[in-house]
Every structure is written in structure tokens, then in C-alpha cells.
Design a protein around this motif. Structure first.
Motif, mmCIF file in Angstrom:
data_model
loop_
_atom_site.group_PDB
_atom_site.id
_atom_site.type_symbol
_atom_site.label_atom_id
_atom_site.label_comp_id
_atom_site.label_asym_id
_atom_site.label_seq_id
_atom_site.Cartn_x
_atom_site.Cartn_y
_atom_site.Cartn_z
ATOM 1 N N THR A 134 -9.994 -3.329 5.016
ATOM 2 C CA THR A 134 -8.987 -2.685 4.176
ATOM 3 C C THR A 134 -9.322 -1.223 3.949
ATOM 4 O O THR A 134 -8.442 -0.351 4.012
ATOM 5 N N GLY A 172 -4.369 -5.530 4.258
ATOM 6 C CA GLY A 172 -4.861 -6.279 3.110
ATOM 7 C C GLY A 172 -4.181 -7.623 2.960
ATOM 8 O O GLY A 172 -4.830 -8.643 2.699
ATOM 9 N N VAL A 186 -9.921 -6.773 -1.459
ATOM 10 C CA VAL A 186 -8.876 -5.909 -0.901
ATOM 11 C C VAL A 186 -8.438 -4.860 -1.919
ATOM 12 O O VAL A 186 -8.303 -3.676 -1.590
#
Length: 212
Positions: A134, A172, A186
Motif C-alpha cells: 500500500t 489497499g 493499509v
């Protein structure tokens, strides 16, 4: 400024809860249970493959080549526009790429958080918090968009920023859907990426070419 303050506070709170195994981690367990139920109910191989494909977009390849390519393209466009420091987007892109592991890897090793499956970390594993994929997607695609956006018109700039945001969100979402990461992993990386991109966006025109 307000958005950066919210991101900073959220990052501190999440990190604190991960460090002390606090009650906020219950959100992770609830979301994981809800995602499992949704996957079972939908039973869609297409969605599962899409989730994995989105997750892969947060890998060093293709994210870092996009960042470096974006820096090179921004420099080329700045040179064509007659900027004196047209070459600066290239080293900025390289430094930004180098910052990603420096921000993520020490945090992973420090928190040593197990992944969603709860298995103990092996000697060659750093941990799951924060999410490296992420952070890589958010920073790499976002920085590429910012560098190119400085040499583009208003409409193109908005498209670049919107596309980078969608990519970061998609990575994500794919990681959580695929059970590769907890949701808080995330969220923390979105905050890290957002703070770094905010700092990058505030670089003055004398440092980076900027078409107004």
C-alpha cells in the motif's frame, strides 16, 4: 494542513494500538470476518482474481518503474517548456523511491505484527505493519502524478491525481479482500503516503518545475 493533521493523528493512534495490541485491533478482526462472509456469499473467482491483481500493483514492479518513468517524462516535458531546472524531477523521483523502504521496513521490523492468518513470524520476515504494497502504491503512483502534474494543465493534473488515488485505493482494497493484510495495516500506509506526498507537493517552483 487539516488533512495532514488528521493523517498524522490517525497514524499515531493506529501505531500505538498495534504496539500494545489494543482494542482498536478488533476493527481488523470484524472487517476480516465481514470480507470472508462477502467472499463466501459472492463466490466470485473473477473478484478474487481482481483482488489479487490489484494487490500486485503495489509491488516494486510495476510501481517503482512508473515513478521513475514519471520523473523522466516530467523532466522531458519541463525541458521542452524551457524550465531552467528541468532535470530535477529525475533525482526527486529517485529519492522518493529510496524513501519507501526506509519508511516501511524499519516499522515492519519494529512492530513485528503477524498477518491475518496469525502465524508466527519467521526469521526472514519483517511483519505486516504497515503494508509495504500500500505504501509503495500510494507513494510511487502519487509522486509520479505530482511530478507530471507540475508540467500539465489543470484538467490533466486532476486526471493524474484522481488516477493515482484510485490506484492506491484499489491496491489497499485488493490486499484486504485477498486476506493479505489487515485493514489497519493499509490505513496506516495510506497515512504515511499521504503525509509524504503532501510534503512533496509543497516543494517550491524553484526546486521543481511548476506550470501554473
Amino acid at each position: 494542513m487539516a488533512a495532514s493533521a488528521v493523517q498524522a493523528v490517525l497514524l499515531v493512534v493506529i501505531s500505538w494500538q498495534v504496539a500494545v495490541d489494543g482494542p482498536l485491533l478488533g476493527v481488523d478482526r470484524w472487517v476480516r470476518h465481514a470480507v470472508h462472509a462477502a467472499r463466501h456469499w459472492l463466490s466470485s473467482p473473477l473478484l478474487n482474481h481482481l483482488g489479487a491483481a490489484l494487490s500486485d500493483l503495489g509491488g516494486s514492479v510495476p510501481a517503482l518503474p512508473v515513478l521513475l518513468g514519471g520523473g523522466a517524462l516530467a523532466a522531458w516535458r519541463a525541458r521542452g517548456a524551457g524550465f531552467r531546472r528541468w532535470w530535477l524531477p529525475v533525482p526527486v523521483a529517485m529519492v522518493t523511491a529510496g524513501l519507501i523502504p526506509l519508511l516501511v521496513v524499519p516499522a515492519k521490523a519494529w512492530f513485528a505484527r503477524p498477518g491475518p492468518f496469525g502465524l508466527p513470524l519467521g526469521p526472514d520476515q519483517w511483519g505486516w505493519y504497515p503494508s509495504g504494497h500500500t505504501a509503495t502504491a500510494t507513494i510511487a503512483y502519487g509522486a509520479a502524478a505530482l511530478l507530471l502534474g507540475r508540467t500539465a494543465g489543470e484538467r490533466a493534473r486532476r486526471l493524474l491525481y484522481g488516477g493515482a488515488a484510485l490506484l492506491a485505493f484499489g491496491v489497499g482494497l485488493g490486499l484486504v479482500w485477498s486476506d493479505y493484510h489487515w485493514l489497519l495495516d493499509v490505513l496506516a500506509s495510506w497515512c504515511v503516503g499521504g503525509l509524504l506526498l503532501t510534503a512533496l507537493s509543497r516543494l517550491p517552483a524553484r526546486v521543481l518545475p511548476h506550470r501554473l
